[in-house]
Design a protein around this motif. Structure first.
Motif, mmCIF file in Angstrom:
data_model
loop_
_atom_site.group_PDB
_atom_site.id
_atom_site.type_symbol
_atom_site.label_atom_id
_atom_site.label_comp_id
_atom_site.label_asym_id
_atom_site.label_seq_id
_atom_site.Cartn_x
_atom_site.Cartn_y
_atom_site.Cartn_z
ATOM 1 N N GLU A 183 -11.235 3.666 1.188
ATOM 2 C CA GLU A 183 -10.138 4.225 1.975
ATOM 3 C C GLU A 183 -9.307 5.186 1.130
ATOM 4 O OE1 GLU A 183 -7.886 0.940 3.360
ATOM 5 O OE2 GLU A 183 -9.411 0.211 4.759
ATOM 6 N N GLY A 193 0.792 -1.228 0.000
ATOM 7 C CA GLY A 193 0.000 0.000 0.000
ATOM 8 C C GLY A 193 0.818 1.268 0.000
ATOM 9 N N SER A 222 -10.302 -1.338 0.256
ATOM 10 C CA SER A 222 -9.352 -0.238 0.144
ATOM 11 C C SER A 222 -9.786 0.829 -0.860
ATOM 12 C CB SER A 222 -7.965 -0.766 -0.221
ATOM 13 O OG SER A 222 -7.946 -1.318 -1.527
ATOM 14 N N PRO A 242 -6.092 1.547 -5.180
ATOM 15 C CA PRO A 242 -6.290 0.693 -4.008
ATOM 16 C C PRO A 242 -5.237 -0.400 -3.905
ATOM 17 C CG PRO A 242 -7.797 0.056 -5.715
ATOM 18 C CD PRO A 242 -7.102 1.293 -6.221
ATOM 19 N N ARG A 243 -5.210 -1.055 -2.754
ATOM 20 C CA ARG A 243 -4.310 -2.180 -2.559
ATOM 21 C C ARG A 243 -4.777 -3.372 -3.396
ATOM 22 N NH1 ARG A 243 -5.221 -4.107 2.023
ATOM 23 N NH2 ARG A 243 -6.828 -2.651 2.736
#
Length: 376
Positions: free
Chosen positions: A364, A175, A361, A345-346
Motif C-alpha cells: 500500500e 498510519g 501495508s 508501513p503501519r
C-alpha cells in the motif's frame, strides 16, 4: 516485478533479508554488510551509487534518473537510515524474525527496514511502468538512532537543489504521516574542579559535583523561563569517587526537545553560555547532536495536497500531524525544503521489544509513493 503493482511476497522476502542483517548503530562491519546489499539493489534499479565513508558505518547516496518529460526536473529526495537501536544477538534471542497473522516481528522491522523496502519498491514500480517522474536522490545514513552526528551535513547537502523531501520512517500508529517534528538536541555539561583531601584540606579543593548540581539548577531555571515549551531530561550523571576526596570532575548529558525554533535558540544559547558559580571551577557545554525544529509551513501544505491527490488515485486516504520524535527530516524541513515523513508501513513498537510491521501495508505504501512520484 509485476507492473500491475508491488508484490507483497517479494517485499516480505526482502524485509526478512534486511532484518536478518542486524545493524546496531556504531557496528561498522554489520552496517556495511547491509549497505552492500542496499547499494547492489539500487544499482540494479538503475541508480548511480556511492558510499560516504564513516568509521561507525558508511552512509549511502543513490542517484536515480528521472524519466519522460520530467527527467531534467529537480530531484525528489528520499531519506532513510539502516541502523537500529538493537544490539547484535537480539535476532536469535529476544526478538526472532517471525510472522504472526500477517504481522512481521524482529529488530528493526518497523524502524526502519520496512521503510527501506517501501522506498526501493516504489522506485521499482515506476521504473517497471515506464511513467514520467522526477529524478530521485536517495540518502540512507548509518547513525540516525544516535542523532546523526556524522551524517547531518550529508543530509543537508543532499537536500540542496531538491524539490521536496520524503521520509520513510514509521508513521503514527494510525498510519498518519508526519509533518513537523520537535527539535532535538543532546548536550553535555562538563565541570572541572580541583581535588583535595575532604577532611585535611577541604578549602583547597573545588567540588566539581557541587558545581554541577548548581549548574543543573540553572538549567532548570533556563528551561522554565524559556518562551515556549521545552522537554528536558538529565539522562546521565557522572562524577566523584571516594568520599574523602573533593571531586575534580563531573558531568551530565541532557536531552532537550523543542516545539519552536526561537525557544530552541534561547535555550541552547543559554546552555552554551553557562559560567561557573564558584571560583576555580570550569564549565564547558558541548552540543553533541542537534536536530533543528521542523515546523510545517506553506510548502508542506502544498506537498500534502499532492500527497492526498496521489493517495486518492490509488484509493487510499492519508492524514497528517506533527511528531514528537526527531529524525533526519528535521534537517530537511528546517532548511525550508517541503518535507513529509512517515511513509513507512503501519506497525508498532519502534524501540520496543514488540516491534512489528503490518505486511499488507508494505505494498500500500509503495503504491502511494509510486503514485506520488508520478504526480510531483
Amino acid at each position: 516485478m509485476d507492473v500491475h503493482g508491488p508484490d507483497t511476497a517479494a517485499m516480505t522476502e526482502r524485509l526478512e533479508q534486511y532484518v536478518r542483517h542486524e545493524t546496531p548503530t556504531g557496528d561498522a562491519a554489520r552496517l556495511d554488510a547491509l549497505a552492500d546489499l542496499l547499494l547492489d539493489r539500487h544499482h540494479a534499479l538503475g541508480a548511480d551509487v556511492r558510499r560516504v565513508d564513516s568509521e561507525t558505518g558508511d552512509h549511502l547516496v543513490m542517484e536515480h534518473p528521472g524519466a519522460g518529460d520530467k527527467a531534467d526536473d529537480a530531484p525528489v529526495l528520499f531519506v532513510g537510515h539502516h541502523d537500529t537501536v538493537w544490539p547484535a544477538g537480539h535476532l536469535e534471542d529476544a526478538m526472532p524474525w517471525r510472522i504472526d497473522d500477517g504481522v512481521a516481528h524482529g529488530p528493526g522491522v518497523f524502524d526502519m527496514k520496512s521503510g527501506l523496502v517501501v522506498m526501493e519498491t516504489a522506485l521499482e514500480t515506476v521504473r517497471a511502468r515506464g511513467v514520467a517522474h522526477r529524478p530521485v536522490r536517495v540518502v540512507i545514513v548509518a547513525d540516525e538512532e544516535v542523532g546523526s552526528p556524522s551524517s547531518t551535513e550529508l543530509v543537508a547537502s543532499c537536500a540542496d537543489g531538491a524539490a521536496v523531501a520524503l521520509g520513510f520512517e514509521s508513521p503514527h500508529p494510525d498510519g498518519a504521516l508526519k509533518v513537523g517534528r520537535r527539535g532535538s538536541s543532546r548536550v553535555r555539561v562538563s565541570v572541572r574542579g580541583r581535588a583535595s583531601h575532604a577532611a585535611l584540606d577541604p578549602g583547597a579543593g573545588v567540588s566539581a559535583v557541587d558545581e554541577l548540581v548548581d549548574q543543573l539548577v540553572r538549567v532548570r531555571a533556563l528551561v522554565a523561563d524559556a518562551p515556549g515549551e521545552v522537554l528536558c531530561n538529565v539522562g546521565t550523571l557522572v562524577g566523584g569517587g571516594k568520599t574523602n576526596v573533593v571531586p575534580a570532575e563531573a558531568g551530565a548529558e541532557i536531552g532537550l526537545r523543542f516545539l519552536d525554533a526561537e525557544t530552541e535558540r534561547v535555550v541552547l544559547d543559554g546552555l552554551t553560555g553557562l559560567h561557573p558559580v564558584r571560583s576555580g571551577a570550569d564549565v564547558i557545554t558541548d552540543v553533541l547532536t542537534r536536530r533543528p525544529t521542523w515546523t510545517s509551513g506553506a510548502g508542506e501544505q502544498r506537498l500534502m495536497d499532492v500527497v492526498r491527490a496521489a493517495a486518492a488515485s490509488v484509493r487510499q486516504e492519508v492524514t497528517r500531524r506533527p511528531a514528537a520524535g526527531a529524525a533526519d527530516t528535521n534537517t530537511t524541513g528546517a532548511l525550508g525544503l517541503p518535507t513529509v515523513d512517515g511513509l513507512g508501513p503501519r506497525g508498532a513498537g519502534a524501540h520496543a521489544a514488540h516491534e512489528q510491521a503490518v505486511l499488507a501495508s508494505l505494498p500500500e505504501r509503495a503504491e502511494l509513493v509510486a503514485a506520488l512520484l508520478t504526480d510531483l
